[in-house]
Design an enzyme around this catalytic site. Sequence first.
Site, PDB file in Angstrom:
ATOM      1  N   HIS A 100       6.944  10.222  -2.256  1.00 44.91           N
ATOM      2  CA  HIS A 100       6.194  11.137  -1.392  1.00 44.91           C
ATOM      3  C   HIS A 100       7.138  11.963  -0.529  1.00 44.91           C
ATOM      4  O   HIS A 100       6.910  13.157  -0.290  1.00 44.91           O
ATOM      5  CB  HIS A 100       5.241  10.334  -0.502  1.00 44.91           C
ATOM      6  CG  HIS A 100       4.422  11.146   0.434  1.00 44.91           C
ATOM      7  ND1 HIS A 100       4.775  11.347   1.754  1.00 44.91           N
ATOM      8  CD2 HIS A 100       3.265  11.826   0.256  1.00 44.91           C
ATOM      9  CE1 HIS A 100       3.867  12.097   2.343  1.00 44.91           C
ATOM     10  NE2 HIS A 100       2.935  12.403   1.459  1.00 44.91           N
TER      11      HIS A 100
ATOM     12  N   SER B 172      -1.546  13.698  -1.916  1.00 45.86           N
ATOM     13  CA  SER B 172      -0.192  13.510  -2.451  1.00 45.86           C
ATOM     14  C   SER B 172      -0.076  12.167  -3.158  1.00 45.86           C
ATOM     15  O   SER B 172       0.486  12.071  -4.266  1.00 45.86           O
ATOM     16  CB  SER B 172       0.837  13.597  -1.326  1.00 45.86           C
ATOM     17  OG  SER B 172       0.844  14.880  -0.736  1.00 45.86           O
TER      18      SER B 172
ATOM     19  N   ARG C 244       6.310   5.714  -1.148  1.00 42.17           N
ATOM     20  CA  ARG C 244       6.687   6.445   0.070  1.00 42.17           C
ATOM     21  C   ARG C 244       7.936   7.282  -0.168  1.00 42.17           C
ATOM     22  O   ARG C 244       8.033   8.415   0.312  1.00 42.17           O
ATOM     23  CB  ARG C 244       6.909   5.451   1.209  1.00 42.17           C
ATOM     24  CG  ARG C 244       7.334   6.043   2.549  1.00 42.17           C
ATOM     25  CD  ARG C 244       6.307   6.954   3.170  1.00 42.17           C
ATOM     26  NE  ARG C 244       4.995   6.350   3.291  1.00 42.17           N
ATOM     27  CZ  ARG C 244       3.928   6.991   3.749  1.00 42.17           C
ATOM     28  NH1 ARG C 244       4.024   8.263   4.125  1.00 42.17           N
ATOM     29  NH2 ARG C 244       2.760   6.372   3.821  1.00 42.17           N
TER      30      ARG C 244
END
Length: 215
Positions: free
Chosen positions: A45, A17, A42
């Site tokens: 994601h 990812s 993050r």
Amino acid sequence: MKIELKYTQPSEIERQSMETISRILLEQGIHLAPENESVIRRVIHTTADFDYAQTLSFSPDAVEQGRAAIRRGACIVTDTRMAWSGINKKRLAEYGGEVFCFIADQDVVRLASDNSTTRAVASMEKASRIDRELIFAIGNAPTALVRLYELIAEGKLSPALVIGVPVGFVNVVESKELFVTGGPGQIQAPHIIARGRKGGSNVAAAIVNALLYGM
């Protein structure tokens, strides 16, 4: 059409990812500031939304200030149980911190009723009485963010960091801009803010976890 799925370990899913995120950012010509990169990645994601590469706003040294506070044992205050659930409490506890969410406490419910306000507002007022260094992670209620701003202006709170990412349509943009611009009181609180309407409890938790995982 036949779809074939290959079962992959969580660590490998995250690696792939992050590689995909890097590739798409490169394709879009987006270059992230190194000090903020781990937080932005993050959040992307978590949400699969690349708009956050443009809309996350950081005060100077916000990420390092947040991590320094965690190292000192700072606690996290959230406005929802969802954000509370998503934060890695075991990792935070390694530094002596805890995660608090007062939204369902009976004294908060009573205070909100007595003052004809929201439980989010009342929960911020309860948080202001905690004698610990605090990081606030607001992912749902703009009223919580507004009251937090007021408490700082009143000298009742001095957060180590404000993570302001409420989502929605009513007073959401305005509540965030209080911290980005300083508002009428010209408050200069360390902050990570998702400008615009997007955000959410998952985003608030993702930002806290990005701070923790980067330490």
